[in-house]
Design a protein around this motif. Structure first.
Motif, PDB file in Angstrom:
ATOM      1  N   UNK A  92      20.088 -40.454  -3.280  1.00 38.57           N
ATOM      2  CA  UNK A  92      19.158 -39.343  -3.137  1.00 38.57           C
ATOM      3  C   UNK A  92      19.329 -38.361  -4.292  1.00 38.57           C
ATOM      4  N   UNK A  93      20.596 -38.102  -4.602  1.00 39.94           N
ATOM      5  CA  UNK A  93      20.940 -37.167  -5.666  1.00 39.94           C
ATOM      6  C   UNK A  93      20.387 -37.608  -7.002  1.00 39.94           C
ATOM      7  N   UNK A  94      20.337 -38.894  -7.200  1.00 39.23           N
ATOM      8  CA  UNK A  94      19.861 -39.424  -8.477  1.00 39.23           C
ATOM      9  C   UNK A  94      18.375 -39.723  -8.417  1.00 39.23           C
ATOM     10  N   UNK A  95      17.717 -39.241  -7.373  1.00 41.14           N
ATOM     11  CA  UNK A  95      16.264 -39.293  -7.351  1.00 41.14           C
ATOM     12  C   UNK A  95      15.659 -40.567  -6.801  1.00 41.14           C
ATOM     13  N   UNK A  96      16.453 -41.402  -6.127  1.00 43.21           N
ATOM     14  CA  UNK A  96      15.822 -42.580  -5.534  1.00 43.21           C
ATOM     15  C   UNK A  96      14.943 -42.146  -4.362  1.00 43.21           C
ATOM     16  N   UNK A  97      13.682 -42.604  -4.335  1.00 46.18           N
ATOM     17  CA  UNK A  97      12.794 -42.227  -3.244  1.00 46.18           C
ATOM     18  C   UNK A  97      13.332 -42.749  -1.918  1.00 46.18           C
TER      19      UNK A  97
ATOM     20  N   UNK B   9      19.979 -30.280  -5.221  1.00 43.21           N
ATOM     21  CA  UNK B   9      19.332 -30.580  -3.950  1.00 43.21           C
ATOM     22  C   UNK B   9      18.609 -31.901  -4.054  1.00 43.21           C
ATOM     23  N   UNK B  11      15.903 -34.541  -5.186  1.00 36.13           N
ATOM     24  CA  UNK B  11      15.123 -34.778  -6.393  1.00 36.13           C
ATOM     25  C   UNK B  11      14.078 -35.836  -6.097  1.00 36.13           C
ATOM     26  N   UNK B  12      12.874 -35.490  -6.334  1.00 34.34           N
ATOM     27  CA  UNK B  12      11.798 -36.449  -6.062  1.00 34.34           C
ATOM     28  C   UNK B  12      11.328 -37.106  -7.349  1.00 34.34           C
ATOM     29  N   UNK B  13      10.936 -38.341  -7.227  1.00 37.89           N
ATOM     30  CA  UNK B  13      10.182 -38.944  -8.325  1.00 37.89           C
ATOM     31  C   UNK B  13       8.797 -39.189  -7.789  1.00 37.89           C
ATOM     32  N   UNK B 132      23.484 -30.938 -13.859  1.00 34.11           N
ATOM     33  CA  UNK B 132      22.723 -32.082 -13.359  1.00 34.11           C
ATOM     34  C   UNK B 132      23.127 -33.357 -14.104  1.00 34.11           C
ATOM     35  N   UNK B 135      26.381 -34.525 -12.894  1.00 37.73           N
ATOM     36  CA  UNK B 135      26.178 -35.107 -11.577  1.00 37.73           C
ATOM     37  C   UNK B 135      25.692 -36.551 -11.695  1.00 37.73           C
ATOM     38  N   UNK B 136      24.706 -36.738 -12.545  1.00 39.26           N
ATOM     39  CA  UNK B 136      24.142 -38.073 -12.726  1.00 39.26           C
ATOM     40  C   UNK B 136      25.188 -39.012 -13.299  1.00 39.26           C
TER      41      UNK B 136
END
Lengths: 161, 161
Positions: A92-97, B9, B11-13, B132, B135-136
């Motif tokens: 989630x943190x790395x932006x996976x939907x 928090x 992150x959306x793609x 960020x 984090x990544x």
DNA sequence: TACGGAGTTGGAGTGCGCTCGAAGCAAGCG
DNA sequence: CGCTTGCTTCGAGCGCACTCCAACTCCGTA
């Protein structure tokens, strides 16, 4: 075609989480409520930083691998569940939907024969993360440049006064 | 308190933009529709990758510094506008909320006396971006580990068959 | 002069990831 | 016994960043 197409599209920062901001990869285990292997939803909420609402929602949409219940119907999370939530939080943190995570969870549920596809899925995501990092680094340069220019302007202004 | 609090928090793609995915910091100027300094909204859309809808919306919410109009009321974007949109796109890319960008745009509109605050705002954002990235990178390690384990499993499985 | 295409507006709708509220049950305590 | 606290369910609501629609205007070409 366009210059500003990116790997990530729009990125939202929905809630800038409270104060104690720090990601400590190692401290997970210590902070886990003394190893009883049976946790209430509020303990898990405390541990993961997710709300109880969100934990229930994860379950509803198939993002949790099936949580045990007490004789009165209450959720009993195990250490395995916490491990899973750690991974989910990281994805989630790395932006996976969420949809992709649900898909991944489904593969896990199906067992050993999906190992190859799971690996493929994570590898693809890793690539996305790498590109994202490169993107952020590129933008850092622009930011540095801008900030430096502002600093110059300020110095000149105060020099004149 | 919790382990998985983060700087970012969720992150959306939202939309994984079409195909030609690549961020080429340098190619901006070349790709700009031959330097006429007067662009229609669709040209700007083409150049920035934003839709015309979004460009109008940016204007409505105060994220554009006031765009010229033709005698018939159509928008005429200038090179300055494109420069501004480049910056906006970069901030957006790095997850700055639209509200903050609007605030920044407001400061720019107010003129020289806000230079210090603008610098502060960008610096704060730069810090966010740096965290960020860290984090990544941390999560990349977890991903590497997971993928490696899957690869092992696969190798063992094919070895046995 | 008719028509297609691109622009204009205000406001409504969408998708994602939560987030919350209402109503109800079960356990523990004075 | 009543009361609080913490859990349960289902479904509705929210915030963000767009995204789209309807109705209209204007311009260029046939």
């Amino acid at each position: 075609m366009t210059v500003l197409e990116t790997v990530s599209g729009t990125v939202l920062e929905s809630d800038l989480v409270p104060a104690g901001v720090c990601l400590q990869l190692e401290s997970q285990r210590n902070r886990r409520p003394r190893g009883r292997d049976r946790y209430t939803i509020s303990e898990v909420a405390e541990y993961t930083g997710l709300t109880a609402h969100t934990l229930r929602w994860y379950e509803r949409i198939g993002l949790m691998p099936h949580v045990d219940r007490s004789h009165t119907g209450r959720r009993c999370y195990t250490d395995r569940d916490l491990d899973w939530l750690d991974l989910v939080a990281r994805l989630r943190l790395t932006g996976m939907p969420v949809a992709d995570m649900v898909r991944y969870a489904g593969l896990v549920r199906q067992g050993e024969e999906t190992v190859a596809e799971r690996e493929r899925l994570l590898s693809a995501h890793r690539e996305t993360v790498r590109r994202r990092i490169a993107e952020l680094n590129a933008t850092l340069e622009v930011l540095d440049y801008k900030i430096e220019r502002y600093a110059d302007t300020r110095r000149r202004a105060s020099g004149r006064d």
